[in-house]
Write a protein that holds these residues in place. Structure first.
Motif, mmCIF file in Angstrom:
data_model
loop_
_atom_site.group_PDB
_atom_site.id
_atom_site.type_symbol
_atom_site.label_atom_id
_atom_site.label_comp_id
_atom_site.label_asym_id
_atom_site.label_seq_id
_atom_site.Cartn_x
_atom_site.Cartn_y
_atom_site.Cartn_z
ATOM 1 N N TYR A 9 -15.295 24.692 34.194
ATOM 2 C CA TYR A 9 -15.513 23.639 35.192
ATOM 3 C C TYR A 9 -15.269 24.188 36.603
ATOM 4 O O TYR A 9 -16.074 23.949 37.516
ATOM 5 C CB TYR A 9 -14.586 22.455 34.893
ATOM 6 N N GLU A 10 -14.192 24.911 36.788
ATOM 7 C CA GLU A 10 -13.875 25.488 38.098
ATOM 8 C C GLU A 10 -14.913 26.529 38.492
ATOM 9 O O GLU A 10 -15.309 26.611 39.663
ATOM 10 C CB GLU A 10 -12.466 26.073 38.101
ATOM 11 N N THR A 13 -17.925 24.681 39.718
ATOM 12 C CA THR A 13 -17.697 24.156 41.071
ATOM 13 C C THR A 13 -17.904 25.258 42.106
ATOM 14 O O THR A 13 -18.574 25.047 43.128
ATOM 15 C CB THR A 13 -16.289 23.547 41.181
ATOM 16 N N ILE A 37 -18.831 18.056 47.555
ATOM 17 C CA ILE A 37 -18.818 18.656 46.214
ATOM 18 C C ILE A 37 -17.388 18.722 45.690
ATOM 19 O O ILE A 37 -17.109 18.324 44.556
ATOM 20 C CB ILE A 37 -19.487 20.047 46.224
ATOM 21 N N ARG A 41 -16.188 16.523 42.525
ATOM 22 C CA ARG A 41 -15.810 17.250 41.309
ATOM 23 C C ARG A 41 -14.331 17.046 40.993
ATOM 24 O O ARG A 41 -13.973 16.925 39.826
ATOM 25 C CB ARG A 41 -16.166 18.729 41.440
ATOM 26 N N ASP A 42 -13.481 16.973 42.005
ATOM 27 C CA ASP A 42 -12.069 16.650 41.757
ATOM 28 C C ASP A 42 -11.932 15.226 41.221
ATOM 29 O O ASP A 42 -11.119 14.958 40.347
ATOM 30 C CB ASP A 42 -11.228 16.809 43.024
ATOM 31 N N PHE A 44 -14.143 13.510 39.453
ATOM 32 C CA PHE A 44 -14.632 13.384 38.078
ATOM 33 C C PHE A 44 -13.510 13.550 37.064
ATOM 34 O O PHE A 44 -13.592 13.056 35.945
ATOM 35 C CB PHE A 44 -15.698 14.436 37.752
ATOM 36 N N LYS A 45 -12.456 14.244 37.455
ATOM 37 C CA LYS A 45 -11.341 14.530 36.551
ATOM 38 C C LYS A 45 -10.382 13.352 36.390
ATOM 39 O O LYS A 45 -9.580 13.337 35.468
ATOM 40 C CB LYS A 45 -10.523 15.718 37.075
ATOM 41 N N ASP A 68 -15.422 16.728 32.068
ATOM 42 C CA ASP A 68 -15.214 15.984 33.312
ATOM 43 C C ASP A 68 -16.480 15.558 34.046
ATOM 44 O O ASP A 68 -16.500 14.498 34.665
ATOM 45 C CB ASP A 68 -14.287 16.761 34.251
ATOM 46 N N SER A 69 -17.541 16.335 33.998
ATOM 47 C CA SER A 69 -18.757 15.914 34.713
ATOM 48 C C SER A 69 -19.696 15.070 33.851
ATOM 49 O O SER A 69 -20.725 14.597 34.342
ATOM 50 C CB SER A 69 -19.494 17.124 35.288
ATOM 51 N N LEU A 118 -25.264 18.640 40.600
ATOM 52 C CA LEU A 118 -23.810 18.534 40.713
ATOM 53 C C LEU A 118 -23.091 18.438 39.382
ATOM 54 O O LEU A 118 -21.876 18.595 39.320
ATOM 55 C CB LEU A 118 -23.452 17.326 41.590
ATOM 56 N N THR A 119 -23.837 18.207 38.308
ATOM 57 C CA THR A 119 -23.214 18.080 36.982
ATOM 58 C C THR A 119 -23.909 18.945 35.933
ATOM 59 O O THR A 119 -23.824 18.659 34.740
ATOM 60 C CB THR A 119 -23.201 16.602 36.521
#
Length: 170
Positions: A9-10, A13, A37, A41-42, A44-45, A68-69, A118-119
């Motif tokens: 995930y990171e 990103t 972004i 993305r943060d 979504f968690k 998460d996404s 973005l996902t």
């Protein structure tokens, strides 16, 4: 998420941030895009953001959103596209549910023809290739804040999406 999925995930990103760098949007638009972004993305968690965004669709169980996404493609694309200038700069794209894993939403930056998904990692973390070539353009569609997940996401984030649209139309 498991530690290996968190690392993936990171990495995803960071890849999105590099995509923005490669687009040469200019200093301020690039900073804004990167900040959005990271913020999205943060977010979504966070279980609270997931719940506020999808409570009407998923009820009390967020177990469906394992990565998460997952599920945020339309929500994130709508918010990002509008916040970054709307349909004049960012075309919303749609892969319909004729695709085995669809539907899926993402953006194309009109001036550079760059895809910004973005996902994307909700699929690629399962080794699923996204068929961007079968996507078609659609308009940004918003319903009421009560019924539209993109509007509920914006509200949960403190974003005035309607205000952003009004600024663009003035």
């Amino acid at each position: 998420m498991t530690p290996d999925k968190e690392l993936y995930y990171e990495h995803a990103t960071r890849k999105l941030l590099k995509t923005i760098d490669a687009m040469n949007l200019g200093k301020l638009p690039s900073m804004r895009a990167k900040n959005l972004i990271l913020l999205f993305r943060d977010s979504f968690k966070l279980p609270t953001i997931k719940y506020k965004t999808f409570e009407h669709e998923l009820g009390d169980s967020l177990a469906f959103l394992k990565y998460d996404s997952d599920g945020f493609c339309r929500v994130a694309s709508t918010n990002f596209g509008i916040m970054m200038g709307g349909a004049e700069r960012w075309q919303m794209m749609y892969i319909d549910d004729g695709w085995t894993y669809g539907p899926h939403h993402f953006l194309t930056h009109i001036p550079t023809k760059t895809i910004l998904d973005l996902t994307y990692d909700q699929y690629t973390n399962h080794n699923i290739e996204i068929p961007y070539d079968i996507a078609h353009p659609i308009s940004y569609q918003l319903d009421t804040p009560k019924t539209d997940p993109a509007m509920r996401f914006a509200a949960a984030m403190g974003i005035d999406l309607i205000g952003e649209l009004k600024k663009q139309n003035d």
